[in-house]
Design an enzyme around this catalytic site. Structure first.
Site, PDB file in Angstrom:
ATOM      1  N   TRP A 187      -7.943 -13.806   2.078  1.00 45.31           N
ATOM      2  CA  TRP A 187      -7.730 -13.399   3.594  1.00 45.31           C
ATOM      3  C   TRP A 187      -6.710 -13.703   4.471  1.00 45.31           C
ATOM      4  O   TRP A 187      -5.682 -12.787   4.624  1.00 45.31           O
ATOM      5  CB  TRP A 187      -8.962 -13.210   4.697  1.00 45.31           C
ATOM      6  CG  TRP A 187      -9.142 -12.028   5.469  1.00 45.31           C
ATOM      7  CD1 TRP A 187      -9.582 -10.778   5.658  1.00 45.31           C
ATOM      8  CD2 TRP A 187      -8.461 -12.844   6.962  1.00 45.31           C
ATOM      9  NE1 TRP A 187      -9.689  -9.938   7.112  1.00 45.31           N
ATOM     10  CE2 TRP A 187      -8.094 -10.581   7.341  1.00 45.31           C
ATOM     11  CE3 TRP A 187      -7.826 -13.017   7.700  1.00 45.31           C
ATOM     12  CZ2 TRP A 187      -8.323  -9.902   8.450  1.00 45.31           C
ATOM     13  CZ3 TRP A 187      -7.634 -12.727   9.234  1.00 45.31           C
ATOM     14  CH2 TRP A 187      -7.782 -11.300   9.732  1.00 45.31           C
ATOM     15  N   ASP A 188      -6.558 -14.490   4.523  1.00 39.51           N
ATOM     16  CA  ASP A 188      -4.871 -15.148   5.942  1.00 39.51           C
ATOM     17  C   ASP A 188      -3.525 -14.673   4.865  1.00 39.51           C
ATOM     18  O   ASP A 188      -2.873 -14.032   5.655  1.00 39.51           O
ATOM     19  CB  ASP A 188      -4.879 -17.121   5.384  1.00 39.51           C
ATOM     20  CG  ASP A 188      -6.154 -17.282   6.068  1.00 39.51           C
ATOM     21  OD1 ASP A 188      -6.850 -16.782   5.806  1.00 39.51           O
ATOM     22  OD2 ASP A 188      -6.152 -17.854   7.544  1.00 39.51           O
TER      23      ASP A 188
END
Length: 607
Positions: A187-188
């Site tokens: 996600w990052d």
């Protein structure tokens, strides 16, 4: 807190030993540079199994600067962040790892870069020249490799994508959040890559970092999870936008032409034409029509399988998806076409990949079981009629020589192994429904015990449960079993019509042997030894038909060639029509299917 400017989100999963200290240190740091009442600390508690929820609730009740956002089930790191951000009050959204590996003296720069300096996204970096980070090889080497791949493949300008120390403005999050598909550790990275692609201002600054606790680097998450996500994001950002309807149609047509050319590497086109010239053309055409009738039955059967899993689709669409998948198996090696169907139903009907592959696996189990039963029944019948000697000659290929004997014997061995495997698979699936042991989670936990492994285990468990739903439900099993029997009966009727085209009367013996030969030939095609099973099917067909019937070796081989060619041509024509109708490119489908990250792909093979 209507005046809240900054929301600090702490993603927490089973952090009972450290969460209180982390919250206290966060508050102490924030009061040094932010006015009172302008910030909040949110504990994004992600379906914890320890005392973290109780501690978070207690903290929130005693301090109005603290909020507890609870999830009943595991959302994953990215999912928990999105869930908390959507409930946060601040215009600047900040998150960092609860182990406080990043020195908290950098928190002011992180927050103010977005709140005051006009950046849309800010992130700490452990790989800038000014950094001070002690990274053991177990963490450092995979991190360097991962970041290099992201910079190279996804064209990112940043040095460190996975540092758990980031901030984003609410307006940027509202634009980027819906486009981020990963719910876990990637996600990052996806946030940073898409922020750069969309033209947001991204600041990367050096931080001091010290690893805390045990590393969670492992094979399941970092190789299969992160690697596949890089490929998925590359496809989404760099390839998919360039695939217009014209490109898709052109590529599909080109690859179908390639399929025909590849067939000529295994079949001499002139031989096929000569043999067909000696057969009754109207009966050859009739065989193609008979075989075509089996395709709607495949669509109806696939509809029943998906219905049992809770997905209700039209049989016409599903027939087209199967056509495209089978055409892919004629073009690409290693049965890559098997993944095409999962892609088509996902892209066109939003059926999850796990369910798409599970439905394909269930279909294959029924195919193999049906063909095995047909072959076994006929073999027993032939043995009972006193044809044991001829049957053994057929299975060993004693009456056939040259390459046909070799390919035929290989096909018989493969067919026997696949048949036993099919029976074993059905027994295992049914037996697994009567045991409380969770074999999936036990196996995966041996490779990894982190949150991503838990995610993979849940996906695979769903995959297995879908297959069990089809194979253990009485009415579904009966419907799918009957339709499978009808489909493969039409397959044999196609071969019998080709026999008639060559002038052979359809005696009871020839009919029985045809069922046996076609069944063994189709079982042999399961292993991806040749494109479309060309060669194996013909070899098995010939060494079985020649010893057991009055048909000569040459005639049996010719009939096998024409029979298989008719079936492949019908498949390719159906694939062309379906690709035009559904606007699907084989290139798109195969490449997308290869980047699937849910760990569920089961290459059972194509019959």
């Amino acid at each position: 807190m209507v005046d809240t400017q900054v929301s600090i989100v702490l993603p927490a999963y089973n952090e009972e030993d450290s969460i209180e200290q982390t919250v206290m240190i966060s508050l102490e740091t924030l009061v040094d540079f932010l006015p009172t009442g302008t910030f909040e600390v949110i504990i994004a508690e992600d379906g914890c199994e320890d005392r973290t929820p109780d501690i978070a609730t207690q903290l929130a009740e005693t301090d109005d600067r603290i909020r507890h956002v609870h999830s009943d089930e595991r959302l994953g790191r990215g999912g928990a962040l999105e869930f908390a951000f959507n409930q946060a009050n601040g215009e600047t959204l900040v998150y960092y790892d609860t182990d406080l590996a990043t020195d908290m003296r950098h928190l002011e720069e992180l927050v103010e870069s977005v709140r005051l300096d006009g950046y849309d996204v800010a992130t700490g970096s452990r790989w800038l020249p000014e950094h001070q980070a002690e990274r053991p090889a177990k963490r450092g080497i995979p991190s360097l490799g991962f970041n290099m791949l992201v910079r190279t493949i996804l064209r990112s300008d940043l040095k460190d994508h996975q540092c758990g120390f980031k901030a984003i403005s609410r307006s940027a999050f509202e634009q980027l959040g819906p486009s981020i598909k990963d719910e876990h550790w990637f996600w990052d990275t996806e946030l940073l890559v898409k922020a750069q692609r969309e033209g947001f201002r991204v600041k990367e600054f050096s931080v001091d970092w010290e690893p805390k606790g045990d590393s969670k680097v492992d094979l399941v998450r970092d190789v299969f999870g992160m690697g596949s996500q890089i490929l998925r994001t590359f496809w989404e950002l760099s390839v998919s936008p360039r695939i217009t309807q014209r490109v898709s149609l052109g590529a599909g047509t080109l690859l179908v032409a390639l399929a025909i050319l590849l067939m000529t590497q295994y079949l001499n086109p002139q031989t096929i034409l000569n043999e067909m010239a000696g057969a009754a053309p109207e009966l050859v055409v009739l065989s193609a029509i008979i075989y075509s009738v089996s395709w709607p039955l495949r669509g109806l059967r696939y509809r029943d399988i998906l219905n049992s899993m809770g997905f209700h689709e039209q049989w016409e669409f599903l027939t087209g998806a199967i056509f495209i998948s089978q055409t892919g198996n004629l073009v690409f090696p290693a049965r890559l076409g098997d993944g095409v169907r999962a892609y088509v139903v996902k892209a066109r009907r939003s059926i999850p990949y796990a369910s798409g592959f599970a439905s394909l696996a269930a279909e294959r189990v029924f195919d193999l079981l049906t063909i095995t039963v047909l072959a076994g029944t006929v073999m027993i019948g032939l043995a009972a009629t006193g044809s044991v000697g001829e049957l053994m000659s057929a299975l060993t290929g004693e009456m056939v020589g040259g390459d046909t004997k070799q390919s035929g014997q290989t096909a018989v061995y493969v067919a026997a192994a696949v048949g036993f495997a099919a029976i074993g698979a059905v027994v295992a699936i049914i037996a697994s429904t009567h045991t409380e042991a969770n074999l999936v989670r036990t196996t995966i936990s041996r490779l990894s015990d982190d949150s991503y492994a838990d995610y993979v285990a849940r996906i695979v468990e769903g995959f297995v449960a879908d297959i069990q739903t089809v194979t253990t439900d009485g009415s579904t099993f009966a419907r799918v079993g009957i339709s499978s029997l009808a489909i493969w009966t039409f397959d044999v009727l196609t071969a019998l019509t080709v026999f008639a085209a060559f002038g052979y009367p359809l005696t009871p013996l020839l009919v029985a042997v045809s069922f046996f030969a076609v069944s063994v030939g189709n079982l042999a095609k399961v292993l991806p030894l040749t494109p479309g099973g060309v060669g194996l099917y013909e070899g098995a067909f010939t060494i079985i038909v020649a010893p057991l019937t009055p048909v000569s070796v040459a005639a049996a081989l010719s009939i096998a060639i024409v029979d298989h060619a008719v079936k492949n041509i019908v498949t390719i024509l159906g694939g062309i029509v379906s690709m035009v109708w559904l606007n699907v490119s084989l290139t798109t489908a195969v490449e997308q299917a290869q980047t699937v990250d849910e760990g569920t792909k089961d290459q059972i093979g194509d019959t």
